[in-house]
Write a protein that holds these residues in place. Sequence first.
Motif, PDB file in Angstrom:
ATOM      1  N   ALA A 172       7.803  26.081 107.421  1.00 33.91           N
ATOM      2  CA  ALA A 172       6.203  25.965 107.154  1.00 33.91           C
ATOM      3  C   ALA A 172       6.271  25.435 105.782  1.00 33.91           C
ATOM      4  O   ALA A 172       5.025  24.723 105.198  1.00 33.91           O
ATOM      5  CB  ALA A 172       5.305  27.176 107.360  1.00 33.91           C
ATOM      6  N   MET A 173       7.157  25.834 104.874  1.00 33.15           N
ATOM      7  CA  MET A 173       7.073  25.396 103.573  1.00 33.15           C
ATOM      8  C   MET A 173       7.736  24.092 103.271  1.00 33.15           C
ATOM      9  O   MET A 173       7.027  23.334 102.342  1.00 33.15           O
ATOM     10  CB  MET A 173       7.671  26.372 102.550  1.00 33.15           C
ATOM     11  CG  MET A 173       6.941  27.641 102.641  1.00 33.15           C
ATOM     12  SD  MET A 173       7.820  29.040 101.742  1.00 33.15           S
ATOM     13  CE  MET A 173       8.976  29.673 103.108  1.00 33.15           C
ATOM     14  N   LYS A 174       8.656  23.821 103.912  1.00 35.49           N
ATOM     15  CA  LYS A 174       9.477  22.525 103.680  1.00 35.49           C
ATOM     16  C   LYS A 174       8.758  21.415 104.368  1.00 35.49           C
ATOM     17  O   LYS A 174       9.174  20.166 104.130  1.00 35.49           O
ATOM     18  CB  LYS A 174      11.075  22.737 104.166  1.00 35.49           C
ATOM     19  CG  LYS A 174      11.684  23.674 103.183  1.00 35.49           C
ATOM     20  CD  LYS A 174      13.175  23.703 103.764  1.00 35.49           C
ATOM     21  CE  LYS A 174      13.826  24.949 102.870  1.00 35.49           C
ATOM     22  NZ  LYS A 174      15.287  24.969 103.249  1.00 35.49           N
ATOM     23  N   ASN A 175       8.184  21.913 105.432  1.00 30.82           N
ATOM     24  CA  ASN A 175       7.574  20.578 106.327  1.00 30.82           C
ATOM     25  C   ASN A 175       6.168  20.948 106.433  1.00 30.82           C
ATOM     26  O   ASN A 175       5.368  20.962 107.555  1.00 30.82           O
ATOM     27  CB  ASN A 175       8.314  20.279 107.555  1.00 30.82           C
ATOM     28  CG  ASN A 175       9.706  20.080 107.537  1.00 30.82           C
ATOM     29  OD1 ASN A 175      10.102  18.870 107.160  1.00 30.82           O
ATOM     30  ND2 ASN A 175      10.560  21.298 107.408  1.00 30.82           N
ATOM     31  N   ALA A 176       5.243  21.045 105.356  1.00 28.62           N
ATOM     32  CA  ALA A 176       3.899  21.446 105.481  1.00 28.62           C
ATOM     33  C   ALA A 176       3.060  20.712 106.234  1.00 28.62           C
ATOM     34  O   ALA A 176       2.159  21.344 106.890  1.00 28.62           O
ATOM     35  CB  ALA A 176       3.348  21.722 104.117  1.00 28.62           C
ATOM     36  N   ASP A 177       3.159  19.362 106.263  1.00 28.05           N
ATOM     37  CA  ASP A 177       2.100  18.382 106.930  1.00 28.05           C
ATOM     38  C   ASP A 177       2.417  18.554 108.544  1.00 28.05           C
ATOM     39  O   ASP A 177       1.525  18.821 109.224  1.00 28.05           O
ATOM     40  CB  ASP A 177       2.266  16.946 106.457  1.00 28.05           C
ATOM     41  CG  ASP A 177       1.803  16.828 105.204  1.00 28.05           C
ATOM     42  OD1 ASP A 177       1.155  17.591 104.626  1.00 28.05           O
ATOM     43  OD2 ASP A 177       2.230  15.874 104.549  1.00 28.05           O
ATOM     44  N   VAL A 178       3.652  18.511 108.874  1.00 31.03           N
ATOM     45  CA  VAL A 178       3.962  18.694 110.250  1.00 31.03           C
ATOM     46  C   VAL A 178       3.830  20.105 110.875  1.00 31.03           C
ATOM     47  O   VAL A 178       2.965  20.442 111.628  1.00 31.03           O
ATOM     48  CB  VAL A 178       5.616  18.327 110.425  1.00 31.03           C
ATOM     49  CG1 VAL A 178       5.897  18.833 111.944  1.00 31.03           C
ATOM     50  CG2 VAL A 178       5.982  17.104 110.273  1.00 31.03           C
ATOM     51  N   SER A 179       3.846  21.149 110.027  1.00 34.79           N
ATOM     52  CA  SER A 179       3.430  22.493 110.306  1.00 34.79           C
ATOM     53  C   SER A 179       1.908  22.696 110.606  1.00 34.79           C
ATOM     54  O   SER A 179       1.763  23.474 111.636  1.00 34.79           O
ATOM     55  CB  SER A 179       3.886  23.388 109.016  1.00 34.79           C
ATOM     56  OG  SER A 179       3.452  24.891 109.532  1.00 34.79           O
ATOM     57  N   THR A 180       1.351  22.077 109.528  1.00 32.30           N
ATOM     58  CA  THR A 180      -0.281  22.377 109.596  1.00 32.30           C
ATOM     59  C   THR A 180      -0.669  21.614 110.743  1.00 32.30           C
ATOM     60  O   THR A 180      -1.596  21.743 111.308  1.00 32.30           O
ATOM     61  CB  THR A 180      -0.835  21.615 108.434  1.00 32.30           C
ATOM     62  OG1 THR A 180      -0.283  22.345 107.395  1.00 32.30           O
ATOM     63  CG2 THR A 180      -2.561  21.563 108.366  1.00 32.30           C
ATOM     64  N   ALA A 181      -0.074  20.503 111.352  1.00 29.13           N
ATOM     65  CA  ALA A 181      -0.475  19.910 112.309  1.00 29.13           C
ATOM     66  C   ALA A 181      -0.330  20.339 113.583  1.00 29.13           C
ATOM     67  O   ALA A 181      -1.178  20.763 114.620  1.00 29.13           O
ATOM     68  CB  ALA A 181      -0.096  18.344 112.460  1.00 29.13           C
ATOM     69  N   MET A 182       0.887  21.078 113.889  1.00 28.37           N
ATOM     70  CA  MET A 182       1.237  22.058 114.942  1.00 28.37           C
ATOM     71  C   MET A 182       0.149  23.298 115.005  1.00 28.37           C
ATOM     72  O   MET A 182      -0.225  23.687 116.102  1.00 28.37           O
ATOM     73  CB  MET A 182       2.561  22.603 114.696  1.00 28.37           C
ATOM     74  CG  MET A 182       3.475  21.274 114.713  1.00 28.37           C
ATOM     75  SD  MET A 182       5.366  21.810 114.511  1.00 28.37           S
ATOM     76  CE  MET A 182       5.931  22.700 115.846  1.00 28.37           C
ATOM     77  N   LEU A 183       0.045  23.875 113.809  1.00 29.04           N
ATOM     78  CA  LEU A 183      -0.849  25.037 113.731  1.00 29.04           C
ATOM     79  C   LEU A 183      -2.171  24.554 114.309  1.00 29.04           C
ATOM     80  O   LEU A 183      -3.029  25.463 114.794  1.00 29.04           O
ATOM     81  CB  LEU A 183      -1.086  25.520 112.240  1.00 29.04           C
ATOM     82  CG  LEU A 183      -2.049  26.658 111.949  1.00 29.04           C
ATOM     83  CD1 LEU A 183      -1.687  27.880 112.838  1.00 29.04           C
ATOM     84  CD2 LEU A 183      -2.113  27.120 110.505  1.00 29.04           C
ATOM     85  N   ALA A 184      -2.960  23.306 113.989  1.00 25.65           N
ATOM     86  CA  ALA A 184      -4.252  22.848 114.471  1.00 25.65           C
ATOM     87  C   ALA A 184      -4.258  22.924 115.859  1.00 25.65           C
ATOM     88  O   ALA A 184      -5.212  23.206 116.388  1.00 25.65           O
ATOM     89  CB  ALA A 184      -4.538  21.694 113.577  1.00 25.65           C
TER      90      ALA A 184
END
Length: 233
Positions: A172-184
């Motif tokens: 989640a820290m190293k790949n914040a953009d991907v993580s945020t999209a998955m979270l959405a």
Amino acid sequence: MRIALFLTCVNDLLYPDTGKAVVRLLERLGHEVDFPESQTCCGQMHANSGYRAEAVPLVRGFVDTFDRYDAVVAPSGSCVAMVRESYPRLVPAAAGVATRTYELSELLVDVLGVTDVGAVFPHRVTYHPTCHGLRMLRLGDKPLRLLRAVEGLDLVPLPGAEECCGFGGTFAMKNADVSTAMLADKCTAICDTGAEVIAAADNSCLAHIGGGLSRRGAPVRVMHYAEILGGES
């Protein structure tokens, strides 16, 4: 049976009520639970980040702390997966205690033979099966069987339940953009259920999901399922 609680770092620092719920639940079922104060981090963060040598002393410390117990229970699929899957490779002597370390639903359903724990929780709940529990421990429907037996609980299916929430520890820290999209995507699925509560087996994932729900103003509580089974309402 001598049972020990392995609380884990995240729960110890941020979610101590989850550990208290596990103890309350097991004591209600007639079992005594020890909490060895010498326990430390399981070393998952170190091993997963490439610091395997630094994880080894933590593995040995776990063995020294918990090897005398018949069963070790933890309210964390992630940390239990670390113990069961990685410990024997890092320190072969850890293999014995690794086989006796259980995620809560495994201890209740597989070892103690219990699905109805006498809990009452009159709320609409959906359940997110976290990745380590789903893919490494293969918990299957054990947490769901426990939740279905709770009096008053309305368990609703979560669309795309098996999809990751995007946390993944350092992911989640190293790949914040991907993580945020998955979270959405996960938060949208949760909101679509109309649930009052989203439950899971890992507070780390729930923290990630809870942040996403809070930022969109969603009126959904996040709760470790141990707190539901332990009688919290």
